[in-house]
Design a protein around this motif. Structure first.
Motif, PDB file in Angstrom:
ATOM      1  N   TYR A  34      -7.237  -4.201  -3.670  1.00 21.12           N
ATOM      2  CA  TYR A  34      -6.293  -4.708  -2.685  1.00 21.12           C
ATOM      3  C   TYR A  34      -5.481  -5.862  -3.241  1.00 21.12           C
ATOM      4  N   MET A  35      -4.360  -6.079  -2.578  1.00 22.18           N
ATOM      5  CA  MET A  35      -3.502  -7.207  -2.918  1.00 22.18           C
ATOM      6  C   MET A  35      -4.045  -8.429  -2.192  1.00 22.18           C
ATOM      7  N   PRO A  36      -4.221  -9.539  -2.891  1.00 20.67           N
ATOM      8  CA  PRO A  36      -4.751 -10.745  -2.242  1.00 20.67           C
ATOM      9  C   PRO A  36      -3.915 -11.157  -1.028  1.00 20.67           C
ATOM     10  N   ALA A  37      -4.591 -11.764  -0.063  1.00 27.15           N
ATOM     11  CA  ALA A  37      -3.935 -12.117   1.193  1.00 27.15           C
ATOM     12  C   ALA A  37      -4.166 -13.577   1.543  1.00 27.15           C
ATOM     13  N   VAL A  38      -3.253 -14.087   2.344  1.00 29.01           N
ATOM     14  CA  VAL A  38      -3.337 -15.441   2.875  1.00 29.01           C
ATOM     15  C   VAL A  38      -3.687 -15.309   4.361  1.00 29.01           C
ATOM     16  N   ALA A  68      -5.392   3.894  -9.508  1.00 32.57           N
ATOM     17  CA  ALA A  68      -5.985   3.974  -8.163  1.00 32.57           C
ATOM     18  C   ALA A  68      -5.265   5.034  -7.324  1.00 32.57           C
ATOM     19  N   LYS A  69      -6.038   5.803  -6.578  1.00 25.10           N
ATOM     20  CA  LYS A  69      -5.458   6.786  -5.663  1.00 25.10           C
ATOM     21  C   LYS A  69      -4.955   6.124  -4.389  1.00 25.10           C
ATOM     22  N   TYR A  70      -5.547   4.990  -4.067  1.00 22.96           N
ATOM     23  CA  TYR A  70      -5.143   4.220  -2.898  1.00 22.96           C
ATOM     24  C   TYR A  70      -5.517   2.770  -3.112  1.00 22.96           C
ATOM     25  N   MET A  71      -4.867   1.898  -2.380  1.00 24.44           N
ATOM     26  CA  MET A  71      -5.190   0.475  -2.434  1.00 24.44           C
ATOM     27  C   MET A  71      -4.863  -0.130  -1.080  1.00 24.44           C
ATOM     28  N   GLY A  72      -5.226  -1.363  -0.900  1.00 25.12           N
ATOM     29  CA  GLY A  72      -5.032  -1.992   0.392  1.00 25.12           C
ATOM     30  C   GLY A  72      -4.192  -3.239   0.324  1.00 25.12           C
ATOM     31  N   PHE A  73      -3.632  -3.588   1.467  1.00 22.45           N
ATOM     32  CA  PHE A  73      -2.947  -4.860   1.646  1.00 22.45           C
ATOM     33  C   PHE A  73      -3.017  -5.215   3.117  1.00 22.45           C
ATOM     34  N   TYR A  74      -2.724  -6.448   3.419  1.00 23.40           N
ATOM     35  CA  TYR A  74      -2.764  -6.902   4.809  1.00 23.40           C
ATOM     36  C   TYR A  74      -1.342  -7.122   5.313  1.00 23.40           C
ATOM     37  N   ALA A  75      -0.982  -6.373   6.352  1.00 29.76           N
ATOM     38  CA  ALA A  75       0.288  -6.596   7.041  1.00 29.76           C
ATOM     39  C   ALA A  75      -0.036  -7.622   8.121  1.00 29.76           C
ATOM     40  N   THR A  76       0.192  -8.867   7.815  1.00 27.05           N
ATOM     41  CA  THR A  76      -0.272 -10.033   8.569  1.00 27.05           C
ATOM     42  C   THR A  76      -1.791  -9.923   8.683  1.00 27.05           C
ATOM     43  N   MET A  77      -2.351  -9.704   9.867  1.00 26.86           N
ATOM     44  CA  MET A  77      -3.811  -9.667  10.031  1.00 26.86           C
ATOM     45  C   MET A  77      -4.378  -8.241   9.950  1.00 26.86           C
ATOM     46  N   GLN A  78      -3.527  -7.237   9.879  1.00 25.49           N
ATOM     47  CA  GLN A  78      -3.945  -5.832   9.937  1.00 25.49           C
ATOM     48  C   GLN A  78      -4.154  -5.241   8.541  1.00 25.49           C
ATOM     49  N   PRO A  79      -5.356  -4.744   8.221  1.00 28.41           N
ATOM     50  CA  PRO A  79      -5.538  -4.083   6.931  1.00 28.41           C
ATOM     51  C   PRO A  79      -4.814  -2.736   6.919  1.00 28.41           C
ATOM     52  N   ARG A  84      -1.435   6.474  -2.922  1.00 26.27           N
ATOM     53  CA  ARG A  84      -0.570   6.813  -4.056  1.00 26.27           C
ATOM     54  C   ARG A  84      -0.721   8.265  -4.488  1.00 26.27           C
ATOM     55  N   ASP A  85      -1.883   8.851  -4.314  1.00 29.81           N
ATOM     56  CA  ASP A  85      -2.193  10.171  -4.834  1.00 29.81           C
ATOM     57  C   ASP A  85      -1.533  11.266  -3.994  1.00 29.81           C
ATOM     58  N   PRO A  86      -0.672  12.104  -4.610  1.00 32.23           N
ATOM     59  CA  PRO A  86       0.014  13.166  -3.849  1.00 32.23           C
ATOM     60  C   PRO A  86      -0.950  14.139  -3.176  1.00 32.23           C
ATOM     61  N   GLU A  87      -2.049  14.469  -3.846  1.00 34.66           N
ATOM     62  CA  GLU A  87      -3.012  15.398  -3.240  1.00 34.66           C
ATOM     63  C   GLU A  87      -3.692  14.782  -2.019  1.00 34.66           C
ATOM     64  N   LEU A  88      -4.004  13.524  -2.088  1.00 29.06           N
ATOM     65  CA  LEU A  88      -4.608  12.824  -0.949  1.00 29.06           C
ATOM     66  C   LEU A  88      -3.608  12.706   0.197  1.00 29.06           C
ATOM     67  N   ILE A  89      -2.361  12.455  -0.125  1.00 27.13           N
ATOM     68  CA  ILE A  89      -1.311  12.401   0.901  1.00 27.13           C
ATOM     69  C   ILE A  89      -1.187  13.753   1.587  1.00 27.13           C
ATOM     70  N   LYS A  90      -1.193  14.832   0.796  1.00 22.90           N
ATOM     71  CA  LYS A  90      -1.100  16.171   1.370  1.00 22.90           C
ATOM     72  C   LYS A  90      -2.308  16.461   2.263  1.00 22.90           C
ATOM     73  N   GLU A  91      -3.474  16.041   1.815  1.00 23.25           N
ATOM     74  CA  GLU A  91      -4.700  16.241   2.600  1.00 23.25           C
ATOM     75  C   GLU A  91      -4.586  15.574   3.975  1.00 23.25           C
ATOM     76  N   ILE A  92      -4.072  14.350   3.980  1.00 28.74           N
ATOM     77  CA  ILE A  92      -3.960  13.601   5.236  1.00 28.74           C
ATOM     78  C   ILE A  92      -2.842  14.133   6.123  1.00 28.74           C
ATOM     79  N   LEU A  93      -1.667  14.343   5.541  1.00 28.44           N
ATOM     80  CA  LEU A  93      -0.497  14.708   6.340  1.00 28.44           C
ATOM     81  C   LEU A  93      -0.464  16.166   6.775  1.00 28.44           C
ATOM     82  N   ILE A  94      -1.168  17.047   6.059  1.00 33.34           N
ATOM     83  CA  ILE A  94      -1.124  18.468   6.414  1.00 33.34           C
ATOM     84  C   ILE A  94      -2.465  18.950   6.952  1.00 33.34           C
ATOM     85  N   LYS A  95      -3.482  18.875   6.121  1.00 31.06           N
ATOM     86  CA  LYS A  95      -4.770  19.450   6.512  1.00 31.06           C
ATOM     87  C   LYS A  95      -5.475  18.655   7.604  1.00 31.06           C
ATOM     88  N   ASN A  96      -5.373  17.333   7.582  1.00 32.76           N
ATOM     89  CA  ASN A  96      -6.062  16.491   8.572  1.00 32.76           C
ATOM     90  C   ASN A  96      -5.084  15.785   9.504  1.00 32.76           C
TER      91      ASN A  96
END
Length: 129
Positions: A34-38, A68-79, A84-96
């Motif tokens: 993840y990207m460090p947060a304040v 990394a296939k994925y990583m995290g950051f905080y949009a203000t207080m929300q994780p 990044r991985d095209p196959e994982l994106i396809k899995e989420i957006l189509i199959k699930n």
């Protein structure tokens, strides 16, 4: 009376600080890069202070770890998970797709075209419209 006010302020402050630091270890607890947060501003601090453009911040997050296939950051207080991985994106957006019906929308506009965007539709509305 003043003694109790100071003591109560210290206790509330300590609990607040504990909550903030407990909240900002979500990715660490789950072993996600993840990207460090304040606290309060999250990873968005440079954007909120107008030091970088939104696309530059996203590019920085994207390039945080090239393997990394994925990583995290905080949009203000929300994780937020950045995938990044095209196959994982396809899995989420189509199959699930039905498991993730309420994604964060890109923009909140009352434009008729943008409102019908699949990424912005909530609950079962994406099936009906």
């Amino acid at each position: 009376m003043e003694y109790w006010t100071i003591l109560l302020s210290v206790v509330i402050g300590a609990l607040g600080i504990h909550y903030l630091f407990q909240h900002f270890n979500f990715f660490e607890r789950h072993g996600i890069i993840y990207m460090p947060a304040v606290p309060i501003l999250g990873s968005m601090m440079p954007l909120l202070l107008r030091q970088v453009l939104f696309q530059d911040l996203l590019r920085k997050i994207y390039n945080l770890n090239k393997n990394a296939k994925y990583m995290g950051f905080y949009a203000t207080m929300q994780p937020v998970i950045f995938i990044r991985d095209p196959e994982l994106i396809k899995e989420i957006l189509i199959k699930n797709f039905d498991s993730f019906p309420n994604r964060r929308g890109f923009i909140e506009i009352n434009d008729p075209l943008s409102v019908k965007n699949l990424f912005s539709l909530r609950d079962q509305k994406w099936r009906v419209d």
